[in-house]
Design a protein around this motif. Structure first.
Motif, PDB file in Angstrom:
ATOM      1  N   LEU A  33       0.838  -1.209   0.000  1.00  0.00           N
ATOM      2  CA  LEU A  33       0.000   0.000   0.000  1.00  0.00           C
ATOM      3  C   LEU A  33       0.871   1.257   0.000  1.00  0.00           C
ATOM      4  N   LEU A  34       1.937   1.242   0.785  1.00  0.00           N
ATOM      5  CA  LEU A  34       2.819   2.402   0.827  1.00  0.00           C
ATOM      6  C   LEU A  34       3.584   2.572  -0.486  1.00  0.00           C
ATOM      7  N   ASP A  35       3.825   1.465  -1.206  1.00  0.00           N
ATOM      8  CA  ASP A  35       4.390   1.576  -2.555  1.00  0.00           C
ATOM      9  C   ASP A  35       3.422   2.316  -3.477  1.00  0.00           C
ATOM     10  N   PHE A  36       2.129   2.031  -3.330  1.00  0.00           N
ATOM     11  CA  PHE A  36       1.116   2.728  -4.124  1.00  0.00           C
ATOM     12  C   PHE A  36       1.089   4.225  -3.791  1.00  0.00           C
ATOM     13  N   ALA A  37       1.419   4.580  -2.567  1.00  0.00           N
ATOM     14  CA  ALA A  37       1.474   6.000  -2.195  1.00  0.00           C
ATOM     15  C   ALA A  37       2.577   6.709  -2.976  1.00  0.00           C
ATOM     16  N   GLN A  38       3.646   5.989  -3.319  1.00  0.00           N
ATOM     17  CA  GLN A  38       4.753   6.555  -4.083  1.00  0.00           C
ATOM     18  C   GLN A  38       4.508   6.487  -5.589  1.00  0.00           C
ATOM     19  N   THR A  39       3.896   5.383  -6.044  1.00  0.00           N
ATOM     20  CA  THR A  39       3.626   5.158  -7.466  1.00  0.00           C
ATOM     21  C   THR A  39       2.170   4.722  -7.588  1.00  0.00           C
ATOM     22  N   PRO A  40       1.285   5.596  -8.028  1.00  0.00           N
ATOM     23  CA  PRO A  40      -0.148   5.300  -7.974  1.00  0.00           C
ATOM     24  C   PRO A  40      -0.632   4.162  -8.871  1.00  0.00           C
TER      25      PRO A  40
END
Length: 125
Positions: A33-40
């Motif tokens: 989820l935090l990866d998605f915060a960086q790369t949507p």
């Protein structure tokens, strides 16, 4: 973590465990989820004979572990999987053996959870 949505009380959201809107997540799920915060938007693929998601962009977890992580986030309605919506200008060479190549992204609920993680942190169970 409280998801703060009215639908959680009905037990039908798929992301809550039915005890007052608490969302149980593993560290691996939080990491992605935090990866998605960086790369949507992230790439995803699948085999022709399987619905299992394939993610090859990180070696933090194995392909099999990512399959479970992505499936769990999808079942909790925190991410959307679009096998018919590939990322523009992304090199899918690593995914060439998979006939279905697309993308995954946070849902509105997933975005809300990421915001809560960034603001409130992660309470221990």
């Amino acid at each position: 973590m409280s998801c703060e949505h009215d639908h959680c009380g009905s037990g039908g959201c798929g992301g809550c465990d039915g005890c007052g809107g608490t969302l149980q997540m593993t560290q691996a799920e939080i990491d992605l989820l935090l990866d998605f915060a960086q790369t949507p938007f992230l790439p995803v693929a699948r085999r022709a004979d399987s619905e299992a998601p394939i993610y090859l962009e990180s070696d933090r977890y194995t392909v099999e572990e990512y399959e479970k992580i992505i499936t769990a986030l999808y079942q909790k309605r925190l991410i959307r999987l679009d096998y018919d919506l590939p990322l523009a200008n992304f090199n899918y060479a690593a995914y060439k053996v998979y006939p279905h190549r697309g993308s995954m992204a946070l849902t509105a609920t997933g975005q809300h959870v990421v915001e809560l993680l960034e603001i409130q942190g992660i309470p221990e169970a």
